[in-house]
Motif scaffolding. Structure first.
Motif, short mmCIF file in Angstrom:
data_model
loop_
_atom_site.label_atom_id
_atom_site.label_comp_id
_atom_site.label_asym_id
_atom_site.label_seq_id
_atom_site.Cartn_x
_atom_site.Cartn_y
_atom_site.Cartn_z
N VAL A 22 0.83 -1.20 0.00
CA VAL A 22 0.00 0.00 0.00
C VAL A 22 0.87 1.26 0.00
O VAL A 22 0.51 2.27 -0.62
N VAL A 23 2.02 1.21 0.65
CA VAL A 23 2.96 2.33 0.59
C VAL A 23 3.45 2.52 -0.84
O VAL A 23 3.50 3.64 -1.37
N ARG A 24 3.81 1.42 -1.48
CA ARG A 24 4.28 1.47 -2.86
C ARG A 24 3.19 1.99 -3.80
O ARG A 24 3.46 2.75 -4.74
N GLU A 26 0.71 4.08 -3.08
CA GLU A 26 0.59 5.53 -2.95
C GLU A 26 1.70 6.24 -3.71
O GLU A 26 1.46 7.23 -4.41
N GLN A 27 2.91 5.75 -3.60
CA GLN A 27 4.04 6.35 -4.30
C GLN A 27 3.89 6.24 -5.81
O GLN A 27 4.39 7.10 -6.55
N THR A 31 -4.57 6.87 -5.48
CA THR A 31 -4.99 7.94 -4.58
C THR A 31 -5.91 7.49 -3.45
O THR A 31 -6.43 8.32 -2.71
N ALA A 59 -1.33 0.87 8.29
CA ALA A 59 -1.36 1.40 6.92
C ALA A 59 -1.63 2.90 6.91
O ALA A 59 -1.05 3.64 6.11
N THR A 63 1.29 5.48 5.35
CA THR A 63 1.02 6.26 4.14
C THR A 63 0.87 7.74 4.51
O THR A 63 0.68 8.10 5.66
N ASP A 64 0.96 8.59 3.48
CA ASP A 64 0.96 10.03 3.73
C ASP A 64 -0.44 10.64 3.74
O ASP A 64 -0.77 11.43 4.61
N SER A 65 -1.24 10.27 2.74
CA SER A 65 -2.52 10.99 2.61
C SER A 65 -3.66 10.15 2.08
O SER A 65 -4.81 10.60 2.10
N VAL A 66 -3.41 8.94 1.59
CA VAL A 66 -4.50 8.18 0.99
C VAL A 66 -5.53 7.80 2.06
O VAL A 66 -5.16 7.39 3.16
N ARG A 97 -9.73 10.33 6.63
CA ARG A 97 -8.99 9.32 5.87
C ARG A 97 -9.51 7.89 6.08
O ARG A 97 -8.88 6.95 5.61
#
Length: 332
Positions: A22-24, A26-27, A31, A59, A63-66, A97
């Protein structure tokens, strides 16, 4: 514009690998994200079933913003007050979120309580009680209730600033129409075009409001035969619609009834192609049907190649947007 998200399948992938995925994702440009909530996989070959709520906290932090969502079945394996507490805490920690889709469940997950598996109409009635209980608790009310579920003076002491959406999960016109009375949106799974049109129309014509979400099962590999073999290995137990998908109660039973399912049959419910342009066209068709959010579930165990390829070659061909904050509409 449409949200394109990553679906994390706990039935197939260990939690740590899903967290990295899930991190990958988002990168790579996805979205949004969501996950399944199972106690049992659909097949012994899948062989996993991590606890969704533990993973969701990790998770959201990683993650930053998803935004992330989960499909949950309150009422048997989960008491609705506990579900409300879990929703409220995640929404308090990560405002805007988190969302939850609520459904009536499957026997493969719920039979573990040993309390029997109710008829569909009873499960729906129980779910509606749970929805009202969860929503009241998230609004800060003290709840006592006696019915298909029992609640004694429950109150959430930690509340989110804004109540997150409670989405209705439906795979049929009848259920979609029923969800319209209480849901802040609808989620369904990919199906033939005309079936999706009827499900959307049933929800909207009954007064259903909020965003429309679609979970899309797909298989991709640079080699078509490999992609088809992957789908057949991992997802042939999922070609059975209701009531079988609701009522079969173990991974072993799903494997037994799927013994003679052909790859061609699997390709009727999984978008299988080596052509990334074809995948982009399929995803655009879902957006054209009116789905605000399309969640991509690559049915293989290994997720990295899919994420990288779709981030590089598929998402740029689509009109991808970021989702609005996950906040419920008016109380229903």
């Amino acid at each position: 514009m449409t949200v394109y998200g990553f679906h994390a399948s706990h039935e197939q992938v260990p939690p740590a690998a899903l967290l990295a995925a899930v991190v990958r994702a988002e990168q790579a440009g996805f979205t949004a994200a969501m996950c399944s909530d199972h106690f049992s996989p659909w097949s012994v070959r899948q062989g996993e079933s991590g606890f969704a709520w533990s993973w969701l906290g990790a998770a959201l932090q990683a993650t930053d913003s998803v935004p992330l969502g989960v499909v949950n079945a309150p009422g048997q394996r989960y008491h609705p007050a506990v579900v409300a507490q879990a929703i409220g805490s995640l929404a308090a920690m990560y405002p805007g979120r988190f969302w939850a889709a609520l459904g009536s469940g499957e026997a493969s997950n719920e039979h573990i309580t040993g309390t029997g598996w109710p008829r569909k109409e009873v499960r729906n009635a129980r779910l509606r009680e749970c929805v009202d209980i969860i929503r009241a608790l998230l609004h800060g009310e003290e709840v006592s209730h006696e019915g298909l579920v029992t609640v004694d003076r429950a109150r959430l002491w930690t509340l989110p600033e804004a109540v997150p959406p409670l989405i209705g999960a439906a795979c049929s016109e009848e259920t979609a129409r029923w969800c319209a009375a209480w849901a802040d949106g609808l989620i369904t799974v990919n199906a033939p075009h005309d079936d999706l049109v009827r499900i959307v129309d049933a929800y909207r014509s009954a007064g259903g409001a909020g965003p429309l979400h679609l979970q899309v099962h797909l298989a991709w590999d640079p080699d078509h035969d490999t992609a088809l073999a992957l789908a057949h290995d991992q997802w042939r137990t999922n070609v059975h619609g209701p009531p079988a998908s609701w009522d079969l109660d173990s991974a072993e039973t799903f494997d037994r009834v799927s013994e003679y399912v052909t790859p061609e049959r699997v390709a009727e419910s999984v978008n299988v192609s080596a052509d990334l342009g074809q995948h982009a066209a399929w995803l655009q068709e879902y957006a054209d049907l009116g789905f605000d959010s399309v969640m991509l579930h690559h049915v293989g165990v290994e997720q990295s190649a899919f994420i990288d390829a779709f981030g590089d070659k598929v998402l740029p061909r689509l009109d991808v947007t970021r989702p609005a904050p996950a906040v419920a509409g008016g109380a229903r």
